[in-house]
Design a protein around this motif. Structure first.
Motif, PDB file in Angstrom:
ATOM      1  N   SER A 164      -6.244  -2.484  -3.034  1.00  0.00           N
ATOM      2  CA  SER A 164      -6.628  -2.410  -4.447  1.00  0.00           C
ATOM      3  C   SER A 164      -5.914  -3.435  -5.319  1.00  0.00           C
ATOM      4  O   SER A 164      -5.639  -3.171  -6.479  1.00  0.00           O
ATOM      5  CB  SER A 164      -6.369  -1.001  -4.972  1.00  0.00           C
ATOM      6  N   GLY A 165      -5.598  -4.602  -4.771  1.00  0.00           N
ATOM      7  CA  GLY A 165      -4.949  -5.619  -5.591  1.00  0.00           C
ATOM      8  C   GLY A 165      -4.042  -6.507  -4.779  1.00  0.00           C
ATOM      9  O   GLY A 165      -4.198  -6.639  -3.559  1.00  0.00           O
ATOM     10  N   PRO A 166      -3.075  -7.100  -5.463  1.00  0.00           N
ATOM     11  CA  PRO A 166      -2.151  -8.020  -4.778  1.00  0.00           C
ATOM     12  C   PRO A 166      -1.231  -7.279  -3.807  1.00  0.00           C
ATOM     13  O   PRO A 166      -1.121  -6.050  -3.855  1.00  0.00           O
ATOM     14  CB  PRO A 166      -1.355  -8.633  -5.931  1.00  0.00           C
ATOM     15  N   PRO A 167      -0.552  -8.022  -2.932  1.00  0.00           N
ATOM     16  CA  PRO A 167       0.402  -7.377  -2.017  1.00  0.00           C
ATOM     17  C   PRO A 167       1.454  -6.592  -2.797  1.00  0.00           C
ATOM     18  O   PRO A 167       1.783  -6.931  -3.934  1.00  0.00           O
ATOM     19  CB  PRO A 167       1.041  -8.559  -1.272  1.00  0.00           C
ATOM     20  N   ARG A 168       1.964  -5.559  -2.169  1.00  0.00           N
ATOM     21  CA  ARG A 168       2.982  -4.711  -2.795  1.00  0.00           C
ATOM     22  C   ARG A 168       4.289  -4.837  -2.035  1.00  0.00           C
ATOM     23  O   ARG A 168       4.301  -4.934  -0.815  1.00  0.00           O
ATOM     24  CB  ARG A 168       2.544  -3.247  -2.773  1.00  0.00           C
ATOM     25  N   ARG A 169       5.380  -4.757  -2.797  1.00  0.00           N
ATOM     26  CA  ARG A 169       6.710  -4.741  -2.191  1.00  0.00           C
ATOM     27  C   ARG A 169       7.068  -3.298  -1.901  1.00  0.00           C
ATOM     28  O   ARG A 169       7.167  -2.473  -2.811  1.00  0.00           O
ATOM     29  CB  ARG A 169       7.730  -5.358  -3.133  1.00  0.00           C
ATOM     30  N   TYR A 170       7.264  -2.993  -0.639  1.00  0.00           N
ATOM     31  CA  TYR A 170       7.645  -1.648  -0.214  1.00  0.00           C
ATOM     32  C   TYR A 170       9.147  -1.607   0.043  1.00  0.00           C
ATOM     33  O   TYR A 170       9.718  -2.549   0.590  1.00  0.00           O
ATOM     34  CB  TYR A 170       6.888  -1.236   1.055  1.00  0.00           C
ATOM     35  N   TYR A 171       9.753  -0.516  -0.348  1.00  0.00           N
ATOM     36  CA  TYR A 171      11.197  -0.311  -0.194  1.00  0.00           C
ATOM     37  C   TYR A 171      11.428   0.751   0.868  1.00  0.00           C
ATOM     38  O   TYR A 171      10.722   1.754   0.920  1.00  0.00           O
ATOM     39  CB  TYR A 171      11.798   0.155  -1.526  1.00  0.00           C
ATOM     40  N   SER A 172      12.417   0.523   1.710  1.00  0.00           N
ATOM     41  CA  SER A 172      12.786   1.503   2.730  1.00  0.00           C
ATOM     42  C   SER A 172      14.304   1.548   2.845  1.00  0.00           C
ATOM     43  O   SER A 172      15.001   0.596   2.474  1.00  0.00           O
ATOM     44  CB  SER A 172      12.147   1.168   4.073  1.00  0.00           C
TER      45      SER A 172
END
Length: 115
Positions: free
Chosen positions: A74-82
């Protein structure tokens, strides 16, 4: 809310927000907006992107979280946090102290029956 009540809630929220974010990241990676939405759904921990992203940046600098970029449908890449290993350790330490701390505070807040 009584005078000073909002300030007290704000201070409590600020004190535990970091660990609530770490707890949300314990089981699976999440992106910032998802964290804001999940915290807001609790009612007591409503926060904004303007608060969460600086917090995530600090947690990253401190080595408690790491990031990856993932494509989004649904849009640009997302930064995921872990969580990193240090993040898991920090959360475990907080969790171990939390019950003791909470019980002590509740003991002081309870009506004083013979105290």
């Amino acid at each position: 809310m009584v005078a000073g009540g909002f300030k007290a809630v704000s201070q409590m929220r600020r004190g535990v927000l970091e660990y609530c974010v770490l707890a949300l990241l314990r089981d699976s990676p999440r992106y910032g907006v998802e964290l804001v939405q999940t915290l807001g759904a609790s009612g007591a921990l409503t926060t904004s992107e303007g608060t969460i992203y600086p917090l995530l940046s600090r947690l990253r600098r401190d080595g408690l979280v790491e990031t990856t970029w993932q494509e989004s449908v649904s849009g640009p890449p997302r930064r995921y946090y872990s969580l990193t290993r240090a993040g898991h350790a920090s959360l475990a330490e907080f969790t171990a102290e939390w019950t003791r701390f909470r019980d002590a505070v509740e003991g002081f807040l309870a009506p004083s029956e013979g105290r």
